[in-house]
Write a protein that holds these residues in place. Structure first.
Motif, mmCIF file in Angstrom:
data_model
loop_
_atom_site.group_PDB
_atom_site.id
_atom_site.type_symbol
_atom_site.label_atom_id
_atom_site.label_comp_id
_atom_site.label_asym_id
_atom_site.label_seq_id
_atom_site.Cartn_x
_atom_site.Cartn_y
_atom_site.Cartn_z
ATOM 1 N N THR B 315 36.665 65.249 22.034
ATOM 2 C CA THR B 315 36.658 63.790 21.917
ATOM 3 C C THR B 315 35.248 63.373 21.538
ATOM 4 O O THR B 315 34.287 63.829 22.149
ATOM 5 C CB THR B 315 37.042 63.118 23.238
ATOM 6 N N TYR B 342 39.982 63.910 18.930
ATOM 7 C CA TYR B 342 40.018 62.446 18.981
ATOM 8 C C TYR B 342 38.635 61.945 18.611
ATOM 9 O O TYR B 342 37.651 62.339 19.228
ATOM 10 C CB TYR B 342 40.376 61.965 20.383
ATOM 11 N N GLU B 467 43.182 54.514 21.365
ATOM 12 C CA GLU B 467 43.805 55.840 21.496
ATOM 13 C C GLU B 467 42.780 56.932 21.759
ATOM 14 O O GLU B 467 43.059 57.923 22.422
ATOM 15 C CB GLU B 467 44.508 56.185 20.182
ATOM 16 N N VAL B 468 41.598 56.756 21.181
ATOM 17 C CA VAL B 468 40.551 57.759 21.356
ATOM 18 C C VAL B 468 39.788 57.519 22.651
ATOM 19 O O VAL B 468 39.549 58.441 23.434
ATOM 20 C CB VAL B 468 39.588 57.746 20.150
ATOM 21 N N GLN B 471 40.852 58.890 25.938
ATOM 22 C CA GLN B 471 40.711 60.321 26.170
ATOM 23 C C GLN B 471 39.400 60.658 26.880
ATOM 24 O O GLN B 471 39.218 61.759 27.381
ATOM 25 C CB GLN B 471 40.742 61.089 24.837
#
Lengths: 361, 493
Positions: B315, B342, B467-468, B471
């Motif tokens: 990430t 991500y 969405e990232v 994480q």
């Protein structure tokens, strides 16, 4: 001849999937009798006809009409297209005139052949063109296209050489509200490189380049197309399908470039690959390069095998597996070929694709 | 007055402590803490000697240096990289050449404002800005965290986890390091990996033994030499069978740094059923408003999912650096292994970022997910570059890729360059990409609820990147959200 050429290498990013070895062997192949009659390669359409055998104009099978056979000076910097110098053909159409169903047949018997072409359509002029490549050897072509305001060009190109290599390069400028559609079918046994640089120079222009590449054996075919939007309100489409069997490789690289200020651009890319065997390869590269903020650019890319559910459905209706596979593959390819406007031409192209499927599945 | 006396006392303390540290580390050459300018075999030997490295390590470095000399800077990235003079730099130096500042007043007010927005405590601000008086605070802080780290170290050691600087690890666990160093990113891999292998200054080594779930999130932040790791960082993380580790790299606060060229290498190895989660927040100096200065960040990060059912998740939140060239990748070798990537990359001003990932599917039933969010503003360029490769023997591979670009303003660029190479028909590969801008409707809606334009942009961008961000480990996520807003200040309206 070719051995002295500096061919692009896979280390060059734009050529990483290219098969220049196949091109070299095609160029070095000894000429041989192909037994093909040029007359069989024309579709049954009224309209001008030109036949080039090993890159030389063949009057016996031609009726050029509005098309002129001339020498061309090539200014392309493309590594292959820049070699396409010498005798070629040109088409100039006056404003609001139309010439349709022009057919150009390229028949090769070995060695290399280079033919440059130039198409210039004045305002609101209309033209349609079918090109067929057959035989063997290395056929290298450059087509420069210039469309003035409102002009429309529909171009269908089929690569049906038994072996050898075909390299095609299109360099087009599409003016205001003009429309260019070029559809390719690679259904022969040769290697290929379909290269395109389309520039939308006028407001509201439309450009499309797409098609289907069908590969088998140890064949490698690829396309590398860039569409550049320089003006506002332009739209472009790149719909490509690849079907790869045996140990073959089919590669699709498509790029949309949106220049600064080319607002309201609508760029569409759809690249899809279908693998028929464990040993085949499909490469995809859907690329976007965007310098304007009010644009619609979407791309989709998928690779896989045929949908198992769809196959099962067809089999459950009593269609045997081979036929079901052929039906589904045919519809996969049809997405790209359905863009051809003229019924007779589209049907001929679909028949060529069917013939390939019949021989493969 | 008392504070001044305090300061002096603490300064002396810190100095003494620092000298003591050198006594332990090296018995000689205390004065000369930097290698002569330029890059040669002698520089490599100097670095290796400085670190008391075993013979094999020196050989490794020299071989890398000779390899590097034969290599060329890659040109395929959509980056305008100015000519770099590799002879005009120091390759080993304690980072003391930073100009010491008298107080926070001398720090660029722009940077201070950012610190404030991020909610960084004043003492920590001084440390980050490199204020002289605060050095001792910094040292204190570091010593604080050393004691913290020591406590952690005890806890980690109880669990069997090895968490060391790579130099320490080379001396203490030579077999373990030797087994894996350069196995994931070979010296010859690329120009910068070869350079790094030759001259890497320091970095981190983590080994998590079989079946151990690392009891805490590991972070360079707690390590004593976190701020000294310098230009050529080398990280190696090995997760043995069935283990789990989460590693955080970087810091949300903008770091002052004199080193313009950064070429780090990060190698991760996950054995059977192991999982590694690697999170990065990068916010190095991006250069001024005219594009002058700024860090060049050329990083090679790669994970080897060696064992079956192993998993690696990258990430990253990239907001800093003038030029970013970075592709955290996964080699999915073990059957059933999983790779994830991500990424949020923000570019503003004259920044350039060419970043993405590679997912190399070698094992059967391997899966990968790529979610990339690129945000471009100002006159910047932001490129996603990715490669998904499915080898012939990799049955039933699944990949899903989504790359979305957001353009703020009409002077920036957003580019997408995905490569998809599939050699097995049972693979299902999907790639989607979109390009959009913040619509007037979105802005109007947010602003009529009372948000100013900057808050509105920050809100919409955070939604775009959600969405990232979700994480990221919790403490990082909060800061990363604030960071996105700050990075985009002034880009709208």
């Amino acid at each position: 001849m070719v051995s002295t050429l500096e061919l692009p290498t896979p280390r060059m990013e734009e050529w990483r999937w290219a098969d220049m070895q196949a091109l070299r062997s095609a160029a070095e192949a000894e000429p041989r009798v192909t037994g093909l009659d040029p007359a069989d390669l024309f579709l049954d359409l009224d309209g001008p006809r030109l036949c080039f055998i090993d890159g030389a104009f063949e009057p016996a099978h031609s009726r050029p009409g509005a098309v002129q056979v001339t020498r061309q000076i090539v200014s392309s910097t493309h590594p292959l297209a820049s070699l396409a110098e010498g005798e070629g053909w040109s088409l100039h159409i006056e404003p609001e005139h139309a010439v349709t169903a022009i057919q150009i047949v390229h028949l090769g018997s070995g060695g290399e052949s280079h033919v440059p072409a130039r198409i210039v359509l004045a305002e609101d002029a209309v033209a349609s063109l079918v090109e067929t490549y057959a035989g063997v050897g290395w056929a290298n072509r450059l087509t420069s296209i210039s469309l003035a305001r409102g002009a429309r060009l529909m171009r269908s190109v089929r690569l049906l050489q038994d072996e050898g290599f075909v390299s095609v390069r299109d360099e087009a400028e599409v003016g205001e509200a003009a429309s260019l559609v070029s559809i390719f079918l690679g259904a022969g046994g040769m290697g290929s490189r379909i290269d395109g640089a389309l520039t939308l120079t006028g407001k509201g222009a439309f450009a499309e380049m797409g098609g289907a590449l069908l590969t088998r054996g140890s064949q490698r075919q690829e396309c590398a197309v860039a569409v550049r939007h320089e003006e506002t309100d332009g739209s472009s489409r790149q719909i490509w399908r690849a079907v790869a069997a045996d140990k073959s490789v089919a590669s699709l690289a498509a790029r949309v470039e949106v220049a600064r200020g080319a607002q309201k651009t609508d760029g569409e890319q759809s690249l899809r690959g279908l693998l028929l065997d464990r040993t085949a390869t499909v490469n995809l590269k859907p690329e976007l390069e965007i310098f304007a903020d009010d644009v619609k650019c979407a791309h989709g890319a998928t690779v896989g095998e045929l949908d198992k559910n769809a196959l099962f459905y067809l089999e459950s209706r009593g269609i045997d597996k081979a036929r079901a596979t052929a039906m589904l593959t045919r519809s996969f390819v049809a997405d790209a070929l359905s863009r051809i406007g003229e019924d007779a031409v589209r049907e001929a192209f679909e028949a060529d694709a069917d013939k390939w499927l019949g021989g493969t599945l | 007055m008392t504070t001044e006396t305090d300061t002096k006392a603490r300064n002396a303390e810190a100095l003494a402590a620092a000298n003591k540290k050198y006594e332990w580390g090296f018995s000689s050459d205390i004065e000369q803490e930097f290698a002569p300018k330029g890059l040669s075999e002698d520089t490599v030997r100097f670095i290796s000697a400085k670190k008391n490295e075993p013979e094999w390590m020196l050989e490794y470095r020299l071989k890398a240096f000779r390899t590097w000399q034969t290599m060329e800077l890659p040109e395929w990235a959509k980056l305008a990289i100015p000519e770099i003079d590799y002879q005009d730099a120091y390759y080993y130096a304690e980072p003391k050449q930073k100009k010491a500042l008298g107080s926070l007043d001398e720090v660029d007010p722009e940077i201070l404002r950012v610190y404030e927005k991020l909610g960084i405590p004043i003492e920590e601000q001084k440390m980050l800005a490199g204020v002289e008086g605060a050095r001792k605070v910094a040292v204190d802080a570091v010593f604080d965290s050393v004691s913290v780290a020591t406590t952690f170290r005890a806890e980690l050691e109880a669990a069997g986890v090895i968490f060391r600087s790579i130099s320490e690890a080379i001396r203490e666990y030579p077999d373990l390091v030797r087994k894996w160093l350069g196995k994931v990113v070979p010296v010859r891999d690329n120009f910068f990996s070869a350079l790094n292998a030759a001259v890497f200054s320091d970095g981190t080594f983590v080994y998590v033994p079989e079946g151990v779930r690392c009891p805490m999130e590991l972070s360079t932040y707690f390590r004593i030499n976190a701020e000294n790791t310098g230009q050529f960082e080398r990280t190696l993380i090995v997760a043995d069978k069935g283990s789990y580790v989460s590693y955080l790299e970087g810091c949300t606060a903008p770091m002052r740094d004199e080193n313009q060229l950064h070429a780090a290498v990060v190698e991760l190895v996950a054995l059977d059923d192991a999982e590694i989660k690697y999170s990065t927040v990068q916010n190095w100096y991006p250069g001024d408003e005219n594009g002058k200065g700024g860090i060049f960040n050329f990083v090679t990060k790669r994970a080897l999912c060696e064992g079956k059912n192993s998993k690696v998740s990258w990430t990253q939140v990239e907001t800093g650096s003038a030029i970013t060239w970075k592709y955290p990748s996964c080699v999915l070798k073990g059957d059933g292994s999983v790779g994830e990537f991500y990424s949020v990359a923000v570019t503003n001003g004259h920044q350039q970022a060419d970043t993405g990932t590679k997912m190399l599917h070698i094992g059967k039933n391997t899966r990968s997910t790529i979610v990339s969010k690129g945000i471009s503003a100002g006159k910047s360029n932001n490129t996603y570059r990715g490669r998904v490769l499915v080898n012939a023997g990799a049955e039933n591979v699944r990949n899903f890729t989504q790359c979305d670009s957001l353009l703020l303003g009409d002077q920036c660029g957003a580019h997408t360059v995905p490569y998809i190479e599939v050699k097995n028909p049972s693979a299902q590969i999907e790639h989607e990409a979109t390009t959009s801008k913040i619509s007037e409707d979105q802005m109007f809606y947010a602003m009529q609820r009372g948000l100013d334009s900057e808050a509105a942009v920050a809100l919409i961008v955070n939604g775009f990147a959600r969405e990232v961000l979700k994480q990221l480990p919790m403490e990082f996520a909060v800061e990363a959200q604030k960071l996105l807003g700050i990075s985009l200040e002034g880009s709208v309206g």
